[in-house]
Design an enzyme around this catalytic site. Structure first.
Site, PDB file in Angstrom:
ATOM      1  CB  SER A  87      -0.958  -0.042   1.191  1.00 24.30           C
ATOM      2  OG  SER A  87      -1.854   1.019   1.124  1.00 24.30           O
ATOM      3  CG  ASP A 224      -2.190   4.042  -1.827  1.00 26.42           C
ATOM      4  OD1 ASP A 224      -2.769   3.978  -2.929  1.00 26.42           O
ATOM      5  OD2 ASP A 224      -2.421   3.234  -0.907  1.00 26.42           O
ATOM      6  CG  ASP A 226      -2.549  -0.389  -2.788  1.00 25.23           C
ATOM      7  OD1 ASP A 226      -2.331   0.726  -2.268  1.00 25.23           O
ATOM      8  OD2 ASP A 226      -3.381  -1.193  -2.330  1.00 25.23           O
ATOM      9  CG  ASP A 228      -5.974   1.167  -1.417  1.00 21.03           C
ATOM     10  OD1 ASP A 228      -5.007   1.957  -1.352  1.00 21.03           O
ATOM     11  OD2 ASP A 228      -6.174   0.274  -0.572  1.00 21.03           O
TER      12      ASP A 228
END
Ligand code: MG
Length: 424
Positions: A87, A224, A226, A228
């Protein structure tokens, strides 16, 4: 092993190829077919191969999507999904985040089963061995799904800071397809994260703020690692506080109620009703799934639009932000919202003492206001509130206070500090 957001750690220390193989096998056991994606981290491909090998060895079918955002993987899957990502953590980290087909993260029972299988090596290896299917068009499929649901844009110039993460390709393409004029920053996929740290905090977005101003853009968007999470910069180059961004989304979605954690600012109450949950986007998604709702959000810049998926979809949030910017200046919309002062402080506390400290704190705060114990202890007073909760991952008790008046926010935090110091 499992946090609510999956398994995460430093590669080589906490995250090894052996663990990846075992996780793949344990999640494979939960799946008929496992869909695997990864963010841009340099360790991602090796871990992906190990997860795939583990899942295949249990007889599960697998499909691999390559470098794609977490929401792309969650949305593409028709059974179980797993994203290899850490993340917003720095490049030396990586991890595993398993999802169900509706975009919800693995629930507690599923997490427990996977953890048990990994720890005890209780995995049923199968003689059946399927082929790995490589999918090339997952990003296109995600983009077309979003395009069906958003408006055409005519007058919005946007700077996208992909942070060199997994959404660096899809978000600029999607926004351009919507009709935006797009300027890219850190949109070369590079898991060493040379442009900035992956967490889209105000401090990490100095370049984006400057470029939005210098290019007279209407909006800046940052993801960020990834994809999400989505943070925003207004046309003046100012960072938009996540609590206020939630207000803009709520107004835009015409949401009569939003689902948000207990530490979300009261500013949202000026715009809509709030149903509060424990801290964490996984809890927000769970609540939306169990009891319905149109919009969920978390002050970490995580946004959930359950009509499309319960997985926080930063790419979809970026598209919606462009719709909002098309309607008028972001800074003006923000200036219509009231200002609150927030104070935060962490207090050292060993894990073993947290429970006792929280019990005592609850007892001592009984007369200070209305107590809620949804997550930690929240006390609402006539003008302001404070929240004291044990960290789930670190040896801290975290305190937050908020009031319209700065002095009152200070006073509330001083009260917390005085009480906690006495107990600790
Ligand atoms: Mg993330």
């Amino acid at each position: 092993m499992f946090g609510t957001s999956g398994i995460r750690g430093v590669v080589g220390k906490d995250i090894t190829v052996e663990l990846a193989l075992n996780i793949g096998a344990a999640v494979g056991e939960e799946s008929e077919k496992l869909t695997i994606g990864r963010d841009t981290r340099t360790t991602g491909e090796t871990l992906e191969n190990a997860v795939a090998a583990g899942a295949l060895s249990t007889g599960s079918k697998i499909e691999t999507l390559g470098i794609v955002p977490t929401p792309t993987t969650a949305r593409y899957a028709d059974d179980k999904a797993l994203e290899i990502t850490a993340s917003h953590n720095p490049s030396e980290y990586n991890g595993f985040k398993p999802f169900n087909t509706d975009g919800t993260a693995f629930n507690q029972d599923q997490r427990k089963r996977v953890e048990k299988a990994v720890k005890k090596g209780e995995i049923n290896y199968s003689k059946e061995f399927n082929d790995e299917i490589k999918i090339e068009d997952a990003l296109n499929s995600h983009k077309s799904e979003i395009l069906k649901s958003v408006k055409e844009i005519e007058n919005t110039k946007v700077v996208v800071d992909g942070g060199c993460g997994a959404a660096s390709e899809i978000t600029p393409k999607l926004l351009a397809d919507m009709g935006c004029e797009v300027i890219t920053l850190n949109c070369q996929k590079d898991g060493r994260f040379p442009g900035r740290l992956p967490e889209p905090t105000e401090e990490n977005l100095k370049d984006l703020k400057k470029i939005v101003k210098d290019t007279d853009a209407d909006l800046g968007i940052a993801h960020d690692g990834d994809g999400d999470r989505t943070a925003a910069i207004d046309e003046k180059g100012n960072y938009v506080e996540a609590d206020k961004l939630l207000c803009l989304f709520a107004i835009h979605e015409k949401a009569e109620e939003v689902v948000a954690p207990v530490n979300t600012s009261s500013v949202i109450e000026h715009v809509t009703e709030v149903r509060r949950t424990k801290v964490g986007d996984v809890r927000v998604a769970q609540e939306l799934k169990e009891n319905g709702g149109k919009l969920g959000g978390e002050p970490s810049n995580t946004w959930i639009f359950p009509e499309q998926t319960y997985c926080p979809d930063g790419v979809l949030a970026a598209a919606k932000l462009c719709e909002i910017a098309e309607e008028g200046k972001i800074s003006e919309k923000i200036s219509n919202l009231p200002n609150y002062s927030v104070r935060r402080k962490n207090f050292k506390c060993e894990d073993g003492r947290k429970k006792e400290v929280m019990e005592k704190f609850k007892e001592e705060s009984k007369n200070m206001g209305k107590i809620t114990t949804l997550d930690g202890v929240r006390v609402d007073t006539e003008n302001g509130w404070f929240l004291v909760r044990p960290s789930g991952t670190e040896p801290y008790i975290r305190a937050t206070s908020e009031a319209k008046d700065k002095k009152r926010a200070d006073k509330l935090l001083d009260m917390v500090e005085e009480t906690l110091s006495r107990i600790l």
